[in-house]
Motif scaffolding. Structure first.
Motif, PDB file in Angstrom:
ATOM      1  N   GLY A 189      32.584-111.750  26.560  1.00  0.00           N
ATOM      2  CA  GLY A 189      34.067-112.443  26.333  1.00  0.00           C
ATOM      3  C   GLY A 189      34.087-111.611  25.047  1.00  0.00           C
ATOM      4  N   ARG A 190      34.519-112.614  23.994  1.00  0.00           N
ATOM      5  CA  ARG A 190      34.832-112.172  22.580  1.00  0.00           C
ATOM      6  C   ARG A 190      33.598-112.490  21.795  1.00  0.00           C
ATOM      7  N   LEU A 191      32.536-112.288  22.318  1.00  0.00           N
ATOM      8  CA  LEU A 191      31.388-112.620  21.373  1.00  0.00           C
ATOM      9  C   LEU A 191      31.013-111.411  20.329  1.00  0.00           C
ATOM     10  N   GLY A 192      30.964-111.852  18.992  1.00  0.00           N
ATOM     11  CA  GLY A 192      31.000-110.821  17.996  1.00  0.00           C
ATOM     12  C   GLY A 192      29.491-110.410  17.948  1.00  0.00           C
ATOM     13  N   PHE A 193      29.442-109.080  16.950  1.00  0.00           N
ATOM     14  CA  PHE A 193      27.940-108.600  16.802  1.00  0.00           C
ATOM     15  C   PHE A 193      27.061-109.392  15.920  1.00  0.00           C
ATOM     16  N   ALA A 194      27.490-110.651  15.267  1.00  0.00           N
ATOM     17  CA  ALA A 194      26.419-111.676  14.761  1.00  0.00           C
ATOM     18  C   ALA A 194      26.023-112.654  15.790  1.00  0.00           C
ATOM     19  N   ASP A 195      26.421-112.548  17.140  1.00  0.00           N
ATOM     20  CA  ASP A 195      25.722-113.410  17.841  1.00  0.00           C
ATOM     21  C   ASP A 195      24.276-112.832  18.275  1.00  0.00           C
ATOM     22  N   THR A 196      23.733-114.078  18.470  1.00  0.00           N
ATOM     23  CA  THR A 196      22.205-113.835  18.513  1.00  0.00           C
ATOM     24  C   THR A 196      21.736-113.014  19.664  1.00  0.00           C
ATOM     25  N   ARG A 197      22.428-112.870  20.790  1.00  0.00           N
ATOM     26  CA  ARG A 197      22.245-111.816  21.697  1.00  0.00           C
ATOM     27  C   ARG A 197      21.849-110.540  21.313  1.00  0.00           C
ATOM     28  N   PHE A 198      22.639-110.022  20.385  1.00  0.00           N
ATOM     29  CA  PHE A 198      22.703-108.725  19.781  1.00  0.00           C
ATOM     30  C   PHE A 198      21.393-108.379  19.167  1.00  0.00           C
ATOM     31  N   TYR A 199      20.562-109.310  18.936  1.00  0.00           N
ATOM     32  CA  TYR A 199      19.553-109.112  18.104  1.00  0.00           C
ATOM     33  C   TYR A 199      18.131-108.996  19.126  1.00  0.00           C
ATOM     34  N   ALA A 200      18.482-109.170  20.349  1.00  0.00           N
ATOM     35  CA  ALA A 200      17.550-109.158  21.185  1.00  0.00           C
ATOM     36  C   ALA A 200      16.792-107.689  21.343  1.00  0.00           C
ATOM     37  N   PRO A 201      17.693-106.589  21.482  1.00  0.00           N
ATOM     38  CA  PRO A 201      17.209-105.053  21.505  1.00  0.00           C
ATOM     39  C   PRO A 201      16.552-104.896  20.148  1.00  0.00           C
ATOM     40  N   LEU A 202      16.441-105.492  19.175  1.00  0.00           N
ATOM     41  CA  LEU A 202      15.827-105.255  18.059  1.00  0.00           C
ATOM     42  C   LEU A 202      14.211-105.259  18.266  1.00  0.00           C
ATOM     43  N   ALA A 203      13.644-106.041  18.832  1.00  0.00           N
ATOM     44  CA  ALA A 203      12.133-106.213  19.010  1.00  0.00           C
ATOM     45  C   ALA A 203      11.839-105.025  19.614  1.00  0.00           C
ATOM     46  N   PHE A 204      12.663-104.510  20.797  1.00  0.00           N
ATOM     47  CA  PHE A 204      12.261-103.364  21.357  1.00  0.00           C
ATOM     48  C   PHE A 204      12.420-102.050  20.710  1.00  0.00           C
ATOM     49  N   LEU A 205      13.317-101.966  19.752  1.00  0.00           N
ATOM     50  CA  LEU A 205      13.469-100.853  18.960  1.00  0.00           C
ATOM     51  C   LEU A 205      12.373-100.825  18.042  1.00  0.00           C
ATOM     52  N   VAL A 206      11.972-101.803  17.283  1.00  0.00           N
ATOM     53  CA  VAL A 206      10.665-101.909  16.564  1.00  0.00           C
ATOM     54  C   VAL A 206       9.650-101.511  17.192  1.00  0.00           C
ATOM     55  N   TRP A 207       9.406-101.907  18.345  1.00  0.00           N
ATOM     56  CA  TRP A 207       8.359-101.723  19.324  1.00  0.00           C
ATOM     57  C   TRP A 207       8.013-100.054  19.812  1.00  0.00           C
ATOM     58  N   ALA A 208       9.316 -99.562  19.824  1.00  0.00           N
ATOM     59  CA  ALA A 208       9.324 -98.049  19.958  1.00  0.00           C
ATOM     60  C   ALA A 208       9.111 -97.355  18.826  1.00  0.00           C
ATOM     61  N   ALA A 209       9.520 -97.838  17.664  1.00  0.00           N
ATOM     62  CA  ALA A 209       9.264 -96.918  16.262  1.00  0.00           C
ATOM     63  C   ALA A 209       7.902 -97.388  15.787  1.00  0.00           C
ATOM     64  N   VAL A 210       7.205 -98.306  16.191  1.00  0.00           N
ATOM     65  CA  VAL A 210       5.661 -98.659  15.806  1.00  0.00           C
ATOM     66  C   VAL A 210       4.870 -97.891  16.656  1.00  0.00           C
ATOM     67  N   ARG A 211       5.048 -98.076  17.952  1.00  0.00           N
ATOM     68  CA  ARG A 211       4.223 -97.601  18.968  1.00  0.00           C
ATOM     69  C   ARG A 211       4.226 -96.159  19.360  1.00  0.00           C
ATOM     70  N   PHE A 212       5.645 -95.633  19.314  1.00  0.00           N
ATOM     71  CA  PHE A 212       5.923 -94.323  19.767  1.00  0.00           C
ATOM     72  C   PHE A 212       6.315 -93.254  18.775  1.00  0.00           C
ATOM     73  N   GLY A 213       6.361 -93.974  17.428  1.00  0.00           N
ATOM     74  CA  GLY A 213       7.144 -92.996  16.358  1.00  0.00           C
ATOM     75  C   GLY A 213       8.472 -92.641  16.555  1.00  0.00           C
ATOM     76  N   MET A 214       8.850 -91.599  15.874  1.00  0.00           N
ATOM     77  CA  MET A 214      10.233 -90.951  16.187  1.00  0.00           C
ATOM     78  C   MET A 214      10.625 -90.607  17.665  1.00  0.00           C
ATOM     79  N   VAL A 215       9.483 -90.152  18.325  1.00  0.00           N
ATOM     80  CA  VAL A 215       9.913 -90.062  19.742  1.00  0.00           C
ATOM     81  C   VAL A 215      10.433 -91.191  20.317  1.00  0.00           C
ATOM     82  N   GLY A 216       9.920 -92.271  20.249  1.00  0.00           N
ATOM     83  CA  GLY A 216      10.412 -93.539  20.684  1.00  0.00           C
ATOM     84  C   GLY A 216      11.604 -94.115  20.289  1.00  0.00           C
TER      85      GLY A 216
END
Length: 815
Positions: free
Chosen positions: A238-265
């Motif tokens: 619907g009309r959910l905005g970027f401030a909605d909590t669901r848009f923070y869900a990928p952040l954990a995996f983004l951090v996981w990629a950076a921490v564990r796989f560096g710039m490649v991840g």
């Protein structure tokens, strides 16, 4: 010849070679052919750029593209191409811009200006990255990432946006809004698309280097990222905005990629997030539902910028930290490997004065473990008599931050205490903080033993030298005396302190200094002993004679350091020689009288040489690394001198012994050389130079060696007598051997005297005829009898340049 374009796989080339062009001159047929693979790779570049350009132009011209994908493709091509061929890659993009379908209202001049803008932007960024980054395709530090963002994400896009906005303003668009859209499109492309191409396309990770565990982790991460992004951008959001909590869900995996796989991840995760968010923006799903194209582009750009930049920074920081840590570990490992393999004992202490490291050499020496030695454990190995002194010196140097050197006894693994020299220096961190001490120690017990033996040897040497009746002195190349023994002091009647520092030349009369200087120079140039005789005037005005043997002493690098000379007083010997010569009454007794001085000189000379060589060898053995080759040469010289003395004595005994003449095959040249050696002492006394010119490869003669040698010796003595009134510079005696004819060998003795008068020439070989005031007239008569007994001939004549010439022929022995 037309330029040739070779397109090579990026992974098989260095960073400057996607396009390799060769032009001009005859080349091999194989190099002239353009490979199918090269054409395909160039085609991939053109097609990729065309797709990127077409996709970027698909956005509304009112809002401009949120990603300007052609920038990334072109920049990557330039970074993989030699700079001199950039023009070809840049020019290849112009037809694409002109042929790809664009809005009808887009004029050609705008396409050309955009082409020039993009080409300049790509070239400038490529130049800056090559200039300031060690590896333009990798961010190896925060500095590299910061420089990349400054150039490719900020400064160059700003400049390009200001120029591009002017073109869009000419089409009727608002200038600053166009500039903002142009800048964000370029910046977002450089921040998201270009790093992805660096790490995933141009130089991807080799799958063979990835472990099975990492593959499993990557699979779990990918699944999590896919689920979280789908949740954030699902169609029924619907009309959910970027401030909605669901848009923070990928952040954990983004951090996981950076921490564990560096710039490649990080670049892969951001690319996946970008793909999903762009797809949602194009279809108007999720947070982009119901937004205008302008709002959609702005929201998309802000969403990705806020997530990509911090994530990349975290990835670069982690990679840099891991790289620094790995470098430190490798450096420490190299240090430990080097320390353990070093031939010295190494230790380290921290800033609290506690030892924290001992190399394997130390542990092997003490026979203890690292845990036993660390801290204060090392004190247990120090000798009780040295411990307090060592601790005091160590603590004093430690508090003052000074280097130190200690010598103490350390217990070896077998219980024996060994002398150790320990040198320590303070160590500091890169920021200047004091980190403790590092030191090295070496076992010097053997050196102590050698030094003790050397001191004892030196003391014995001094005792021997001081007890000698021979004169011993050492002097520098300028003849400055550095040592004189007691015998030389007594001879000169001067104190040792008065002689040291003076020059040996200054102690000699003017007429003997040149002879001494020549002898010293000869010892240095020939690197062997030289000898000479000279006169000296003592303090009481009396004149004495000396004989010297001089050796040059060279340093380890072959530099001349000093000389050692050994001499003795020859005054009494000369007086005895003179007395013996005056007592000769017959030819045989006269010859023996002449030989008295010769025997004394020839026997004493090898004995002195033996003594000198022995003393020189003793001096060499005092060095830390004795020159064994030179010592072997000295021993050979001693043996040679001993044999020489024995040979001289045998020759003299043979001359004076009465016996019958026995003819046998004999080598003539060695016989002449022996006679010259016997006469050398007398020639030196008379200041006569003797020159020998002996022919080589002469056949053996039939002769009695003793009697024939007596004849040659008699001719030599007569020649020297004939030059008694000749100035010293003109006294020269020449002895020659050569073939006389097919059946005989000739010996010739030439003097530089006044010659023989015509009146005396016929009577020269008669008995009792002599030209000497004290002669008996038997020498030449006996010589003629001996030569006639050999079947030879003897005669005399005057030389063309003056002086007398005596010829002797001897029959060649039958084979």
């Amino acid at each position: 010849m037309e330029p040739q374009i070779h397109l090579v796989s990026p992974r098989s080339l260095p960073a400057d070679g996607l396009l390799t062009l060769t032009a001009g001159g005859p080349v091999d047929a194989a190099r002239r052919r353009v490979g199918i693979r090269d054409v395909l790779l160039f085609g991939v570049f053109v097609v990729t750029y065309a797709i990127a350009y077409r996709y970027a132009m698909s956005f509304s011209q009112a809002t401009a593209a949120p990603f300007w994908f052609p920038d990334s493709v072109l920049l990557c091509a330039l970074l993989r191409t030699r700079a001199r061929w950039w023009w070809l890659a840049l020019l290849a993009t112009l037809p694409i811009r002109m042929l790809v379908a664009v809005p009808a209202e887009m004029p050609s001049w705008f396409l050309v200006s955009s082409f020039a803008n993009d080409c300049a932007k790509a070239a400038v960024v490529a130049l800056l990255l090559r200039r300031f980054l060690v590896n333009p395709l990798r961010f190896q530090s925060v500095r590299d990432f910061g420089l990349y963002c400054l150039a490719a994400v900020l400064l160059v896009p700003i400049a390009s946006a200001l120029v591009g906005a002017a073109s869009r303003h000419a089409l009727g668009f608002e200038y600053w809004l166009s500039a903002e859209q142009w800048f964000l499109g370029n910046a977002l492309t450089s921040l998201i698309v270009t790093p992805f191409l660096f790490y995933w396309v141009l130089r991807p990770v080799d799958p063979r280097t990835v472990t099975e565990g990492r593959w499993v982790e990557a699979l779990l991460f990918t699944c999590g990222l896919f689920v979280s992004t789908s949740l954030a951008f699902e169609s029924d959001a619907g009309r959910l905005g970027f401030a909605d909590t669901r848009f923070y869900a990928p952040l954990a995996f983004l951090v996981w990629a950076a921490v564990r796989f560096g710039m490649v991840g990080a670049t892969g995760a951001v690319a996946a997030l970008t793909f999903v968010s762009v797809a949602a923006a194009i279809s108007g799903r999720g947070p982009f539902s119901g937004h205008t194209p302008s709002a959609t582009a702005a929201d998309l750009q802000q969403f990705l910028l806020l997530r990509a930049a911090p994530l990349y920074l975290v990835a670069v920081l982690i990679e840099q930290t891991e790289r620094v840590g790995q470098s430190l570990r490798e450096s420490e490992q190299r240090f430990r490997s080097m320390a353990d393999s070093a031939p010295v004992l190494i230790w380290m202490a921290d800033s609290a004065k506690r030892t924290e490291f001992f190399n394997q050499g130390w542990l092997d020496f003490t026979g203890r473990t690292l845990d036993q030695e660390c801290g204060d454990g090392w004190k247990a190995g120090i000798h009780a008599d040295d411990l307090a002194r060592c601790l005091a010196a160590f603590q004093s140097a430690f508090d003052a931050r000074h280097s130190f050197e200690l010598e103490y006894r350390l217990r070896r693994h077998d219980g024996e205490y060994r002398w150790i020299i320990d040198r320590g220096v303070p160590r500091y961190a890169a920021n200047g903080d004091f980190g403790g001490y590092i030191g090295t120690a070496i076992d010097v017990t053997d050196r102590h033993v050698q030094e003790s033996a050397l001191r004892q040897s030196e003391e014995r040497y001094r005792e021997v030298v001081e007890s000698q009746t021979e004169f011993v002195c050492r002097f520098l190349p300028d003849t400055t005396l550095t040592f004189v023994n007691e015998a030389y002091c007594r001879f000169l009647a001067r104190r040792r302190d008065d002689l040291l520092g003076t020059k040996l030349i200054a102690l000699l009369p003017e007429n003997t200094r040149e002879l001494t200087s020549h002898g010293v120079a000869l010892a240095a140039s020939q690197r062997q002993a030289s000898n000479w005789e000279c006169d000296v005037t003592l303090a009481d005005g009396s004149h004495r004679s000396q004989h010297w043997v001089c050796h040059a002493i060279f340093g380890p690098e072959g530099a001349l350091e000093e000389f050692q000379a050994i001499g003795h007083d020859t005054t009494d010997r000369k007086h005895a020689e003179e007395a013996d010569r005056k007592l000769a009454h017959s030819a045989r007794l006269a010859a023996v009288g002449e030989l008295t001085a010769i025997v004394a000189h020839e026997v004493n000379q090898p004995l002195c040489a033996i003594l000198n060589n022995a003393e020189a060898a003793e001096l060499m053995l005092r060095s830390e690394h004795p020159p064994l080759a030179e010592i072997r040469e000295i021993l050979a010289d001693i043996r040679k001198d001993d044999l020489r003395a024995d040979e001289v004595i045998r020759s003299i005994l043979a001359l004076v012994r009465k016996r019958e003449m026995t003819l046998q095959p004999t080598d003539l040249n060695p016989m002449v050389i022996d006679a010259l050696r016997l006469a050398a002492g007398d020639a030196l006394r008379r200041r006569v130079r003797i020159q020998s010119e002996l022919a080589e490869d002469l056949p053996l003669v039939c002769a009695d060696r003793v009697h024939l040698e007596q004849v040659i010796l008699n001719l030599l003595v007569n020649g020297m007598d004939a030059m008694a009134d000749v100035p010293e510079a003109g006294r020269q005696l020449t002895v020659q051997t050569r073939r006389h004819d097919a059946g005989s060998i000739e010996v010739t003795v030439i003097d530089s005297g006044h010659g023989i008068s015509k009146e005396r020439m016929p009577q020269l070989f008669d008995s009792f005829f002599t030209t000497k005031s004290d002669g008996m007239g038997l020498g030449l008569s006996i010589a003629r009898s001996i030569i006639h007994g050999h079947g030879g001939r003897i005669w005399a004549e005057n030389g063309a340049g003056g002086g007398a010439v005596f010829h002797v022929t001897v029959t060649i022995a039958k084979s």
